[in-house]
Motif scaffolding. Structure first.
Motif, PDB file in Angstrom:
ATOM      1  N   ARG A  72      55.272  34.008  29.690  1.00  0.00           N
ATOM      2  CA  ARG A  72      56.032  32.830  29.259  1.00  0.00           C
ATOM      3  C   ARG A  72      57.487  33.219  28.993  1.00  0.00           C
ATOM      4  NH1 ARG A  72      52.743  29.882  24.588  1.00  0.00           N
ATOM      5  NH2 ARG A  72      54.536  28.484  24.839  1.00  0.00           N
ATOM      6  N   ALA A  73      58.376  32.728  29.819  1.00  0.00           N
ATOM      7  CA  ALA A  73      59.786  33.108  29.745  1.00  0.00           C
ATOM      8  C   ALA A  73      60.408  32.776  28.399  1.00  0.00           C
ATOM      9  CB  ALA A  73      60.568  32.421  30.866  1.00  0.00           C
ATOM     10  N   GLU A  74      60.009  31.643  27.803  1.00  0.00           N
ATOM     11  CA  GLU A  74      60.612  31.253  26.535  1.00  0.00           C
ATOM     12  C   GLU A  74      60.224  32.197  25.404  1.00  0.00           C
ATOM     13  OE1 GLU A  74      56.683  28.989  26.717  1.00  0.00           O
ATOM     14  OE2 GLU A  74      58.259  29.671  28.092  1.00  0.00           O
ATOM     15  N   ILE A  75      59.004  32.743  25.469  1.00  0.00           N
ATOM     16  CA  ILE A  75      58.581  33.696  24.454  1.00  0.00           C
ATOM     17  C   ILE A  75      59.306  35.028  24.640  1.00  0.00           C
ATOM     18  CG2 ILE A  75      56.635  35.092  23.645  1.00  0.00           C
ATOM     19  CD1 ILE A  75      54.843  32.696  24.063  1.00  0.00           C
ATOM     20  N   VAL A  76      59.450  35.466  25.891  1.00  0.00           N
ATOM     21  CA  VAL A  76      60.210  36.687  26.168  1.00  0.00           C
ATOM     22  C   VAL A  76      61.635  36.552  25.641  1.00  0.00           C
ATOM     23  CG1 VAL A  76      61.166  38.146  28.001  1.00  0.00           C
ATOM     24  CG2 VAL A  76      58.807  37.315  28.168  1.00  0.00           C
ATOM     25  N   ASP A  77      62.244  35.402  25.863  1.00  0.00           N
ATOM     26  CA  ASP A  77      63.604  35.175  25.378  1.00  0.00           C
ATOM     27  C   ASP A  77      63.667  35.250  23.857  1.00  0.00           C
ATOM     28  OD1 ASP A  77      66.424  34.368  25.719  1.00  0.00           O
ATOM     29  OD2 ASP A  77      65.762  32.512  24.755  1.00  0.00           O
ATOM     30  N   VAL A  79      61.665  36.897  21.836  1.00  0.00           N
ATOM     31  CA  VAL A  79      61.445  38.276  21.405  1.00  0.00           C
ATOM     32  C   VAL A  79      62.695  39.122  21.612  1.00  0.00           C
ATOM     33  CG1 VAL A  79      60.191  40.395  21.954  1.00  0.00           C
ATOM     34  CG2 VAL A  79      58.943  38.235  21.675  1.00  0.00           C
ATOM     35  N   PHE A  80      63.325  38.997  22.765  1.00  0.00           N
ATOM     36  CA  PHE A  80      64.523  39.793  23.036  1.00  0.00           C
ATOM     37  C   PHE A  80      65.682  39.361  22.132  1.00  0.00           C
ATOM     38  CE2 PHE A  80      62.124  41.403  26.430  1.00  0.00           C
ATOM     39  CZ  PHE A  80      62.766  42.508  26.954  1.00  0.00           C
ATOM     40  N   THR A  81      65.758  38.090  21.820  1.00  0.00           N
ATOM     41  CA  THR A  81      66.785  37.622  20.880  1.00  0.00           C
ATOM     42  C   THR A  81      66.570  38.248  19.512  1.00  0.00           C
ATOM     43  OG1 THR A  81      67.027  35.526  22.057  1.00  0.00           O
ATOM     44  CG2 THR A  81      67.784  35.589  19.776  1.00  0.00           C
ATOM     45  N   ARG A  82      65.314  38.364  19.113  1.00  0.00           N
ATOM     46  CA  ARG A  82      64.985  39.001  17.826  1.00  0.00           C
ATOM     47  C   ARG A  82      65.379  40.473  17.832  1.00  0.00           C
ATOM     48  NH1 ARG A  82      58.750  39.749  15.592  1.00  0.00           N
ATOM     49  NH2 ARG A  82      59.192  41.496  14.165  1.00  0.00           N
ATOM     50  N   ILE A  83      65.094  41.162  18.923  1.00  0.00           N
ATOM     51  CA  ILE A  83      65.441  42.581  19.020  1.00  0.00           C
ATOM     52  C   ILE A  83      66.959  42.759  19.011  1.00  0.00           C
ATOM     53  CG2 ILE A  83      65.386  44.593  20.555  1.00  0.00           C
ATOM     54  CD1 ILE A  83      62.593  43.621  21.452  1.00  0.00           C
ATOM     55  N   GLU A  84      67.645  41.907  19.729  1.00  0.00           N
ATOM     56  CA  GLU A  84      69.107  42.005  19.793  1.00  0.00           C
ATOM     57  C   GLU A  84      69.765  41.739  18.452  1.00  0.00           C
ATOM     58  OE1 GLU A  84      69.372  40.625  24.501  1.00  0.00           O
ATOM     59  OE2 GLU A  84      69.759  39.197  22.889  1.00  0.00           O
ATOM     60  N   ALA A  85      69.076  40.993  17.595  1.00  0.00           N
ATOM     61  CA  ALA A  85      69.629  40.710  16.272  1.00  0.00           C
ATOM     62  C   ALA A  85      69.668  41.959  15.398  1.00  0.00           C
ATOM     63  CB  ALA A  85      68.801  39.626  15.588  1.00  0.00           C
ATOM     64  N   PRO A  89      71.592  44.547  22.172  1.00  0.00           N
ATOM     65  CA  PRO A  89      70.552  44.768  23.186  1.00  0.00           C
ATOM     66  C   PRO A  89      70.052  46.208  23.177  1.00  0.00           C
ATOM     67  CG  PRO A  89      72.428  43.589  24.120  1.00  0.00           C
ATOM     68  CD  PRO A  89      72.859  44.074  22.771  1.00  0.00           C
ATOM     69  N   ALA A  90      68.760  46.387  23.403  1.00  0.00           N
ATOM     70  CA  ALA A  90      68.199  47.733  23.531  1.00  0.00           C
ATOM     71  C   ALA A  90      68.605  48.294  24.889  1.00  0.00           C
ATOM     72  CB  ALA A  90      66.685  47.693  23.406  1.00  0.00           C
ATOM     73  N   PRO A  91      69.181  49.489  24.929  1.00  0.00           N
ATOM     74  CA  PRO A  91      69.695  50.025  26.197  1.00  0.00           C
ATOM     75  C   PRO A  91      68.608  50.524  27.147  1.00  0.00           C
ATOM     76  CG  PRO A  91      70.026  51.609  24.436  1.00  0.00           C
ATOM     77  CD  PRO A  91      69.512  50.368  23.786  1.00  0.00           C
ATOM     78  N   LEU A  92      67.387  50.709  26.657  1.00  0.00           N
ATOM     79  CA  LEU A  92      66.327  51.257  27.489  1.00  0.00           C
ATOM     80  C   LEU A  92      65.110  50.340  27.508  1.00  0.00           C
ATOM     81  CD1 LEU A  92      66.488  54.995  26.317  1.00  0.00           C
ATOM     82  CD2 LEU A  92      67.580  53.979  28.321  1.00  0.00           C
ATOM     83  N   LEU A  93      64.478  50.255  28.678  1.00  0.00           N
ATOM     84  CA  LEU A  93      63.286  49.427  28.850  1.00  0.00           C
ATOM     85  C   LEU A  93      62.251  50.195  29.656  1.00  0.00           C
ATOM     86  CD1 LEU A  93      61.693  46.673  28.911  1.00  0.00           C
ATOM     87  CD2 LEU A  93      62.952  46.189  31.036  1.00  0.00           C
ATOM     88  N   TYR A  94      61.013  50.193  29.161  1.00  0.00           N
ATOM     89  CA  TYR A  94      59.884  50.755  29.902  1.00  0.00           C
ATOM     90  C   TYR A  94      58.856  49.647  30.046  1.00  0.00           C
ATOM     91  CZ  TYR A  94      56.490  54.172  31.559  1.00  0.00           C
ATOM     92  OH  TYR A  94      55.593  54.875  32.334  1.00  0.00           O
ATOM     93  N   HIS A  95      58.719  49.134  31.261  1.00  0.00           N
ATOM     94  CA  HIS A  95      57.837  47.984  31.494  1.00  0.00           C
ATOM     95  C   HIS A  95      56.546  48.454  32.153  1.00  0.00           C
ATOM     96  CE1 HIS A  95      56.430  43.998  32.355  1.00  0.00           C
ATOM     97  NE2 HIS A  95      56.319  44.306  33.644  1.00  0.00           N
ATOM     98  N   SER A  96      55.443  48.384  31.402  1.00  0.00           N
ATOM     99  CA  SER A  96      54.158  48.818  31.949  1.00  0.00           C
ATOM    100  C   SER A  96      53.092  47.739  31.887  1.00  0.00           C
ATOM    101  CB  SER A  96      53.659  50.074  31.215  1.00  0.00           C
ATOM    102  OG  SER A  96      53.339  49.779  29.866  1.00  0.00           O
ATOM    103  N   VAL A 127      60.711  39.864  31.914  1.00  0.00           N
ATOM    104  CA  VAL A 127      61.132  40.945  31.026  1.00  0.00           C
ATOM    105  C   VAL A 127      62.400  41.633  31.532  1.00  0.00           C
ATOM    106  CG1 VAL A 127      60.494  43.246  30.174  1.00  0.00           C
ATOM    107  CG2 VAL A 127      58.823  41.381  30.113  1.00  0.00           C
ATOM    108  N   ILE A 128      62.384  42.061  32.795  1.00  0.00           N
ATOM    109  CA  ILE A 128      63.518  42.827  33.325  1.00  0.00           C
ATOM    110  C   ILE A 128      64.771  41.966  33.405  1.00  0.00           C
ATOM    111  CG2 ILE A 128      64.354  44.137  35.308  1.00  0.00           C
ATOM    112  CD1 ILE A 128      61.369  44.793  35.890  1.00  0.00           C
ATOM    113  N   HIS A 129      64.611  40.716  33.810  1.00  0.00           N
ATOM    114  CA  HIS A 129      65.760  39.816  33.917  1.00  0.00           C
ATOM    115  C   HIS A 129      66.377  39.554  32.546  1.00  0.00           C
ATOM    116  CE1 HIS A 129      67.814  35.872  34.371  1.00  0.00           C
ATOM    117  NE2 HIS A 129      68.168  36.374  35.536  1.00  0.00           N
ATOM    118  N   ARG A 130      65.528  39.273  31.543  1.00  0.00           N
ATOM    119  CA  ARG A 130      66.057  38.993  30.197  1.00  0.00           C
ATOM    120  C   ARG A 130      66.728  40.222  29.600  1.00  0.00           C
ATOM    121  NH1 ARG A 130      68.321  38.710  26.370  1.00  0.00           N
ATOM    122  NH2 ARG A 130      68.139  37.331  24.554  1.00  0.00           N
ATOM    123  N   TRP A 131      66.127  41.386  29.806  1.00  0.00           N
ATOM    124  CA  TRP A 131      66.722  42.634  29.299  1.00  0.00           C
ATOM    125  C   TRP A 131      68.067  42.895  29.972  1.00  0.00           C
ATOM    126  CZ3 TRP A 131      67.498  46.994  32.469  1.00  0.00           C
ATOM    127  CH2 TRP A 131      67.950  48.156  31.804  1.00  0.00           C
TER     128      TRP A 131
END
Length: 274
Positions: A72-77, A79-85, A89-96, A127-131
């Motif tokens: 769900r794109a809206e949930i990913v957004d 979560v990433f907004t929360r992390i960015e707060a 932005p987190a500079p590293l992403l590991y998507h598994s 995930v990758i697009h939002r990051w």
């Protein structure tokens, strides 16, 4: 002396790990935390994420669990907004994170195909697009690794839906890495071979498949989750500062074989008994 961005040890800061509640994602998350990184582990099941936090007790870094349905794109957004707060932005992403189950192509329903593609390919895009767009907006560089499969470019009887998804993720990584290189953002894929773990055991546990793997893989054995941690951390590190758009296969030499581990007959027998 050669001018180099490489330091004596890889440096990790804040890392997002999807699928961090089990398997390869959990192993990589714990390894990153051991280096002192702040690791955000994402997954749909909070109890599994909390187990990762428990296993990371006493490590140098911090592990923050966040429930996230990547389909769900809206949930990913959110979560990433929360992390960015926290600190940008987190500079590293590991998507598994991904989904898979064994089935012959004639037995895969449209709903089953969509379920796998939605979690494994569309979820990867979310995930990758939002990051990446978060980093671009902030004018920051970054590095991402997406877990695919050593068989993503080969015939894979029994997992056609997963194979299509993983091949799609590799195409996504190649295209995005070409576009985002100008922003200082690196993206690479990492293709594990036979690494039995929670969520993939049904693909490898059948005796005939195990025997075929021993004959097919150059090293004659399964890999361990620990053996994929090193290549994973390497691609995220400054040691890989000039590597982007590649798919690194960590497969014990499986790609060197003239035939694949799975056969349609073995998959039919396996799925009939599970």
């Amino acid at each position: 002396m050669i001018d180099s961005p490489i330091t004596l040890t890889p440096q990790y800061d804040r890392v997002i790990v999807t699928g961090g509640g089990s398997g390869i994602g959990r192993s990589v998350a714990l390894a990153l935390a051991a280096t002192g990184a702040h690791v955000y582990v994402l997954g749909r099941r909070m109890p599994r994420l909390e187990k990762t936090v428990e296993l990371g007790t006493g490590l140098n870094g911090e592990i923050t669990p966040i429930a996230c349905d990547i389909r769900r794109a809206e949930i990913v957004d959110e979560v990433f907004t929360r992390i960015e707060a926290d600190d940008g932005p987190a500079p590293l992403l590991y998507h598994s994170a991904a989904a898979a189950y064994a089935a012959l192509a004639e037995d895969i329903t449209p709903a089953g195909f969509f379920k796998v593609v939605n979690a494994s390919l569309i979820g990867a895009f979310h995930v990758i697009h939002r990051w990446g767009t978060g980093l671009i907006a902030a004018g920051l560089p970054g590095a991402a690794v997406a877990v695919t499969s050593a068989l993503a470019s080969r015939e894979t009887p029994g997992i056609a839906h997963s194979s299509a998804s993983k091949a799609g993720v590799e195409g996504l990584i190649r295209s995005m890495s070409r576009e985002w290189g100008r922003y200082g953002i690196r993206l690479n894929a990492l293709g594990p071979g036979p690494f039995p773990s929670e969520g993939t055991n049904d693909l490898w546990e059948h005796d005939s498949i195990r025997n075929r793997m021993e004959r097919t893989t150059a090293l004659g054995r399964y890999g361990t989750e620990a053996e994929i941690v090193g290549p994973s951390l390497f691609l995220l590190s400054k040691y890989a500062a000039y590597i982007t758009g590649v798919s690194l296969q960590v497969d014990g030499g499986l790609r060197l074989a003239s035939y694949t581990v799975h056969s349609p007959e073995e998959v039919a027998q396996q799925t009939a008994t599970t």
